[in-house]
Design a protein around this motif. Sequence first.
Motif, short mmCIF file in Angstrom:
data_model
loop_
_atom_site.label_atom_id
_atom_site.label_comp_id
_atom_site.label_asym_id
_atom_site.label_seq_id
_atom_site.Cartn_x
_atom_site.Cartn_y
_atom_site.Cartn_z
N SER A 250 0.81 -1.22 0.00
CA SER A 250 0.00 0.00 0.00
C SER A 250 0.85 1.27 0.00
O SER A 250 0.31 2.36 -0.23
N TYR A 251 2.15 1.13 0.28
CA TYR A 251 2.99 2.31 0.46
C TYR A 251 4.14 2.38 -0.54
O TYR A 251 4.97 3.29 -0.47
N ARG A 252 4.19 1.44 -1.46
CA ARG A 252 5.30 1.39 -2.40
C ARG A 252 5.39 2.66 -3.24
O ARG A 252 6.49 3.19 -3.48
N ALA A 253 4.25 3.17 -3.69
CA ALA A 253 4.25 4.38 -4.52
C ALA A 253 4.84 5.56 -3.75
O ALA A 253 5.60 6.36 -4.31
N TRP A 254 4.49 5.67 -2.46
CA TRP A 254 5.06 6.74 -1.65
C TRP A 254 6.57 6.59 -1.53
O TRP A 254 7.31 7.60 -1.63
N VAL A 255 7.05 5.37 -1.32
CA VAL A 255 8.49 5.14 -1.22
C VAL A 255 9.18 5.56 -2.51
O VAL A 255 10.20 6.28 -2.48
N VAL A 256 8.65 5.14 -3.64
CA VAL A 256 9.27 5.46 -4.94
C VAL A 256 9.24 6.96 -5.19
O VAL A 256 10.25 7.56 -5.58
N ASP A 257 8.10 7.61 -4.96
CA ASP A 257 7.97 9.05 -5.20
C ASP A 257 8.87 9.85 -4.27
O ASP A 257 9.52 10.83 -4.67
N THR A 258 8.91 9.45 -2.99
CA THR A 258 9.72 10.17 -2.02
C THR A 258 11.20 9.99 -2.32
O THR A 258 12.00 10.93 -2.19
N ALA A 259 11.59 8.78 -2.71
CA ALA A 259 12.97 8.53 -3.09
C ALA A 259 13.38 9.46 -4.24
O ALA A 259 14.48 10.03 -4.24
N HIS A 260 12.50 9.60 -5.21
CA HIS A 260 12.78 10.48 -6.35
C HIS A 260 12.96 11.92 -5.89
O HIS A 260 13.90 12.60 -6.31
N ARG A 261 12.07 12.39 -5.00
CA ARG A 261 12.17 13.76 -4.50
C ARG A 261 13.44 13.98 -3.69
O ARG A 261 13.98 15.09 -3.64
N MET A 262 13.92 12.91 -3.04
CA MET A 262 15.14 13.00 -2.24
C MET A 262 16.40 12.82 -3.09
O MET A 262 17.52 12.85 -2.57
#
Length: 269
Positions: A250-262
């Motif tokens: 349920s949280y994979r998209a957040w991990v991927v998006d946040t990693a990109h922003r970081m």
Amino acid sequence: MRRPPALPFTLAGIVLASTVLTGTIFPGALAPAAAMVATSNAPPQLARHVVMIVGSRGTSCTGAAIARDLVLTAAHCVQPGADYKLVSFDAARQPKLLDVATIARHPGFAMAALNGHRATADIALLKPAAPLPATFVPARLAPPTTAAVGDAFTVVGMGLAVQGDGRSGGTARAATLVATGRPGSLQLRLHDPATRGEAAGAGACTGDSGAPVFVETGNGPAVAGVVSWSTGPKLAAGCGGLTGVTPLTSYRAWVVDTAHRMGARLAAP
């Protein structure tokens, strides 16, 4: 996200830092995952992904390198008001503290929910101030999946091998556990297939919060979730019973998006 100030602790005694976050999640039963019990050292191909995290309040957790400059762990491991460092060990097992530049906790995480027996987004990312040493190899994220009872997972943590003995921590240990109960996209409960949670067996315990939970895929092991809590046998307090996992589904998209922003580049799927 936030940039924590310099930590007030030194290298002395960090291997002994094993205190878990205070508080009980399920009264008389579950507590924030404290070391891998009744298990062996993790194989090198898994141990190379695992990072130890220590906090200025004497806490210790585990995380997984998912990029050269990004670590995945549990949100309850990185509480506001405390400071955190990553730990690297040299060939002689001497520890070195690595600065953390940024911490991002999932916005859906609520400690009150965790303390109130409810599943929550117990996921966080830590960006070190400099790329991790070459001894760490980024782990892949597993694709979204639905677990079934009996499915096998491998948990790799840096917690204590002996409850109450801080000297037994700091080594990556692994346990192969299976799903039980009613597996879902918000929470998994794992147990040792040999003891089924009825007697002391393998499972997460002190220092294993945030530990990666691997599942086998066509391309090898990949991270499917992180450790959030543990119980002793028959739902007693402690370790060696159930291991509670927050799945990434349920949280994979957040991990991927946040990693990109970081600015982090995740390992290829």
